[in-house]
Design a protein around this motif. Structure first.
Motif, PDB file in Angstrom:
ATOM      1  N   THR A 638       0.830  -1.203   0.000  1.00 54.20           N
ATOM      2  CA  THR A 638       0.000   0.000   0.000  1.00 54.20           C
ATOM      3  C   THR A 638       0.863   1.251   0.000  1.00 54.20           C
ATOM      4  OG1 THR A 638      -1.828  -1.112   1.131  1.00 54.20           O
ATOM      5  CG2 THR A 638      -1.720   1.287   1.337  1.00 54.20           C
ATOM      6  N   LEU A 639       1.905   1.259   0.820  1.00 54.28           N
ATOM      7  CA  LEU A 639       2.800   2.416   0.864  1.00 54.28           C
ATOM      8  C   LEU A 639       3.499   2.610  -0.476  1.00 54.28           C
ATOM      9  CD1 LEU A 639       4.396   1.934   4.409  1.00 54.28           C
ATOM     10  CD2 LEU A 639       2.447   3.363   3.771  1.00 54.28           C
ATOM     11  N   LEU A 642       1.132   4.235  -2.888  1.00 55.94           N
ATOM     12  CA  LEU A 642       1.042   5.677  -2.629  1.00 55.94           C
ATOM     13  C   LEU A 642       2.258   6.401  -3.198  1.00 55.94           C
ATOM     14  CD1 LEU A 642      -0.354   5.590   1.020  1.00 55.94           C
ATOM     15  CD2 LEU A 642      -1.465   6.714  -0.917  1.00 55.94           C
ATOM     16  N   VAL A 650      -4.656   8.848   0.660  1.00 52.43           N
ATOM     17  CA  VAL A 650      -4.661   7.944   1.813  1.00 52.43           C
ATOM     18  C   VAL A 650      -6.072   7.427   2.105  1.00 52.43           C
ATOM     19  CG1 VAL A 650      -4.293   7.843   4.316  1.00 52.43           C
ATOM     20  CG2 VAL A 650      -2.532   8.818   2.820  1.00 52.43           C
ATOM     21  N   ALA A 653      -6.734   4.551   0.001  1.00 54.13           N
ATOM     22  CA  ALA A 653      -5.966   3.386   0.460  1.00 54.13           C
ATOM     23  C   ALA A 653      -6.680   2.686   1.599  1.00 54.13           C
ATOM     24  CB  ALA A 653      -4.570   3.821   0.896  1.00 54.13           C
ATOM     25  N   ASN A 654      -7.131   3.454   2.564  1.00 47.96           N
ATOM     26  CA  ASN A 654      -7.756   2.854   3.749  1.00 47.96           C
ATOM     27  C   ASN A 654      -9.099   2.210   3.423  1.00 47.96           C
ATOM     28  OD1 ASN A 654      -5.648   3.495   5.506  1.00 47.96           O
ATOM     29  ND2 ASN A 654      -6.468   5.539   5.892  1.00 47.96           N
ATOM     30  N   TYR A 670      -4.822  -0.111   5.648  1.00 51.47           N
ATOM     31  CA  TYR A 670      -3.391  -0.388   5.654  1.00 51.47           C
ATOM     32  C   TYR A 670      -2.528   0.858   5.810  1.00 51.47           C
ATOM     33  CZ  TYR A 670      -4.430  -5.207   4.326  1.00 51.47           C
ATOM     34  OH  TYR A 670      -4.878  -6.511   4.310  1.00 51.47           O
ATOM     35  N   ALA A 671      -2.946   1.989   5.317  1.00 51.23           N
ATOM     36  CA  ALA A 671      -2.155   3.212   5.500  1.00 51.23           C
ATOM     37  C   ALA A 671      -2.309   3.747   6.922  1.00 51.23           C
ATOM     38  CB  ALA A 671      -2.573   4.267   4.480  1.00 51.23           C
ATOM     39  N   GLN A 672      -3.526   3.721   7.434  1.00 53.41           N
ATOM     40  CA  GLN A 672      -3.773   4.218   8.781  1.00 53.41           C
ATOM     41  C   GLN A 672      -3.046   3.375   9.831  1.00 53.41           C
ATOM     42  OE1 GLN A 672      -5.049   6.835  10.076  1.00 53.41           O
ATOM     43  NE2 GLN A 672      -5.157   6.186  12.219  1.00 53.41           N
ATOM     44  N   ARG A 679       5.391   5.338  13.119  1.00 57.21           N
ATOM     45  CA  ARG A 679       6.218   5.233  11.914  1.00 57.21           C
ATOM     46  C   ARG A 679       7.606   4.675  12.217  1.00 57.21           C
ATOM     47  NH1 ARG A 679       4.813  11.082   9.076  1.00 57.21           N
ATOM     48  NH2 ARG A 679       2.593  10.665   8.709  1.00 57.21           N
TER      49      ARG A 679
END
Length: 707
Positions: A638-639, A642, A650, A653-654, A670-672, A679
């Motif tokens: 997912t990252l 992006l 984002v 993505a979520n 997955y981004a959240q 991080r």
């Protein structure tokens, strides 16, 4: 400034009209002051005979201030508790005012808004489409902390309250009346306040009209206390079912059950209220709560609100839809479109196949009729909108043609060449491909700017997501019309840019491949499957492989290699690919072909004994590594999507990961997930996994810098 307008008439009835700042009334800092001021004034009133509480907004009351709640940090639990208890104290003052208090519900009363109504003695709603009533907090990782769990348990009993507090069910006015959430309906919003006043006048002198059930010593909770001989087995069964559904990963439902059990036992009403407040306060700072609020409120509102839709294109509707291919996907699209009052032409290579595709809609409609959700006349009207055919000319003049044929380039090119010219002058073409690049498919189009990807998910009638894929030449008008079509048929649409596998297909494949890779390495497939479910995936990854077909995964990989879209040298999990090929060659193509990782006898399913070939007892890794290998692969993909611009936002993505490819609800997408995991911590864990299992777990450079 917003206000609660206060008007007392000649009969001594005070009407409070909530009109706070902004488009809706909400339970924020402004509300606390206004509600306190209102309660103080009512308690000091002389000659008071009753109170009507209503709204100046189209929505009666929208609930809590989620912007504030999502910012709460650990250590603020007492502050949350104090705020909730202060509001509850004023609700209790209102309940004990000594005169009838009536809620006149003119629009949606959700969450905290309905809890305001529950603290009134009588509830009247307008029977209009705008009225939706319920307590949806659990869908955001919260619980109804303003008295909702306790009051609804008292009113309905444990069993009847469960759908509303444990599932977050929101219902229209008629259903709310039937369920006992409200007392009566009126035909229009204009009739609400007059009817509320008439009710107050009709019950003057009747103490029961201003006494809540929980304040009546003779009152008994429907169904009895939670520890009674009749209720205790239901509580136990409910708890077991709840754990099976949440797997212990969602704390809110368990806390709600706990509150209900305490409420419906020997705990008095006010003690149960305090316990509810404590449980609510403990939930708010949790990462899972923040994740769910972010995904299911903020991100979902942005996606459904059209953040990705070009703003300068007028809204549109599809009136005639052509569908090529009446198989599993085509028939599901036909049903969804016909239910949305769209005329559908369903074409297949034979009329018999097209009619079978239409039969799918009939079977679904028959089920709706059997459940009382539709009458025969309405079902007949839906069915009449679908025209099965084997003649191309039947698609003449369609606003949109969707091809849902086999995932083969030559087949898709052939149907495009035969049918594109049949589109209406302003028509556009949609390809229901899950992996093939839209730019490549559009090369044979006469109008590539009117060509777009419409990736549905199976079964279409149940899956809420539509992945819209924008090709290099797709114009803004086509994107806007595709988005409008998605909303027209009730789908949530994410918008992504063109690439091999787009977002959802390439990402779902990573966690499935990782599960297969671990089996190929020698790990126990039972352990891999069960730990995948323990992560919160809707199904185990090996079961999912069986459902989508191992043979299809092999074919897609080979097709992409043949088209030059990927290389065998770049395969991140070559052992998994070899395992899949060997299984397919042995006839283990997937569930629909008789079996894959599992055999499917009539009484259930069991792992294929042939998997013992790969099993090695000496291979053993920690449970957490097994879980993280599957989860982190999907998060990392997912990252990368992006970073590469495949994903445009984002929120896409979520929402795409949760609604389309089974991201665990607790992650918020997955981004959240990265945000609440941390991080820097995520980068460190990725490096651990990469050192043990390979470079596919290395975090992207953009995340290193952000961390």
């Amino acid at each position: 400034m917003g206000e609660f307008r206060y008007e007392k008439d000649a009969d001594g009835i005070v009407t409070i009209t909530m009109d706070m700042d902004g488009p809706v009334n909400a339970m924020n800092a402004e509300f606390d002051g206004l509600y306190q001021e209102m309660t103080d004034k009512l308690c000091a009133e002389t000659g008071l005979t009753g109170v009507v509480l209503t709204s100046a907004k189209p929505t009666f009351f929208a609930g809590g201030d989620l912007k504030w709640l999502i910012g709460v940090e650990p250590g603020q639990e007492q502050e949350i508790y104090d705020n909730v208890e202060r509001t509850k104290a004023n609700k209790r003052r209102l309940e004990r005012l000594g005169v009838p208090v009536v809620a006149a519900i003119n629009g949606a009363a959700a969450g905290g808004g309905f809890e305001i109504c529950l603290a009134c003695h009588h509830r009247i709603a307008a029977d209009v489409p705008a009225v939706k009533i319920g307590l949806p907090e659990v869908t955001l990782g919260l619980l109804p902390g303003g008295g909702g769990v306790v009051r609804l348990t008292y009113m309905l009993g444990i069993e009847d309250a469960m759908p509303f507090v444990l599932e977050g069910r929101m219902v229209p006015a008629q259903a709310a009346l039937k369920a006992g959430l409200i007392h009566e309906l009126v035909d229009s919003i204009a009739a609400l306040v007059p009817r509320a006043k008439d009710h107050i006048k009709s019950v003057q002198g009747d103490a029961a009209a201003h006494t809540q059930p929980w304040d009546d010593r003779a009152y008994r909770i429907p169904g009895g206390p939670s520890n009674s001989a009749s209720a205790a087995p239901r509580m136990a069964a409910g708890s077991a079912m709840l754990f099976k559904k949440t797997r212990g990963l969602l704390p809110a439902p368990g806390k709600i059950m706990d509150i209900m059990a305490n409420t419906a036992s020997n705990v008095d009403f006010d003690s149960a209220q305090r316990y509810e407040s404590r449980q609510f306060a403990s939930l708010v700072p949790l990462p899972v709560t923040k994740n769910m609020i972010q995904a299911f409120f903020f991100d979902l509102n942005k996606v459904n609100g059209g953040a990705a839709r070009p703003k300068d294109v007028p809204k549109s509707k599809v009136t005639k839809l052509g569908i090529l291919g009446a198989g599993m996907m085509g028939q599901g699209i036909a049903y969804s479109a016909a239910m949305a009052a769209i005329e559908v032409v369903l074409k297949d290579t034979s009329l018999e196949a097209a009619e079978r595709g239409k039969g799918y809609t009939k079977r679904l409609l028959d089920k709706r009729i059997a459940k009382g959700r539709m009458d025969q006349a309405a079902a007949d009207a839906v069915l009449a909108r679908i025209t099965p055919t084997d003649q191309a000319q039947s698609l003449q003049g369609c606003d949109l043609i969707i091809e849902a044929v086999f995932e083969r380039l030559d087949v898709k090119e052939a149907v495009l060449a035969e049918h594109e010219a049949l589109l209406g002058d302003a028509g556009f073409w949609g390809s229901n491909t899950s992996t093939l690049p839209i730019g490549r498919l559009a090369q044979g189009a006469a109008r590539p700017e009117k060509f777009i990807g419409l990736h549905f998910f199976s079964p279409v009638d149940k899956m809420p997501l539509l992945e819209i894929v924008v090709g290099e030449k797709t114009d803004d008008e086509t994107l806007a019309r595709a988005f409008d079509f998605a909303r027209q048929i009730g789908k949530t649409a994410i918008v992504v840019n063109d690439s091999t596998g787009f977002y959802t297909s390439r990402t779902i494949g990573t966690k499935m491949d990782e599960a297969a890779q671990m089996v190929a390495e020698g790990l126990d497939p039972v352990r891999v499957e069960n730990l995948g479910r323990a992560v919160g995936f809707p199904t185990g990854m090996l079961s999912l492989y069986d459902e989508v077909k191992l043979s299809l995964a092999v074919d897609i990989f080979d097709t992409q290699v043949g088209m030059g879209l990927r290389s065998t040298d770049g395969d991140a999990t070559p052992e998994a690919r070899a395992l899949l090929r060997e299984m397919v060659q042995a006839g283990r193509k997937g569930r629909g072909a008789g079996g894959g990782f599992f055999d499917y006898p009539e009484d259930g399913k069991a792992f294929w004994p042939g998997l013992a070939k790969w099993r090695e007892d000496r291979v053993n890794i920690p449970d957490q590594d097994i879980k993280d290998r599957m989860l982190f692969r999907a998060v990392l993909e997912t990252l990368r999507c992006l970073d590469e611009g495949v994903l445009r936002s984002v929120p896409d993505a979520n929402i795409g990961s949760i609604m389309g490819i089974g991201a665990p609800t607790w992650t918020g997408g997955y981004a959240q997930f990265v945000e609440t995991y941390g991080r820097a911590r995520f980068v460190a864990r990725c490096e651990e996994l990469a050192a043990k299992y390979g470079a596919r777990f290395l975090p992207p450079e953009s995340l290193r810098q952000a961390a």
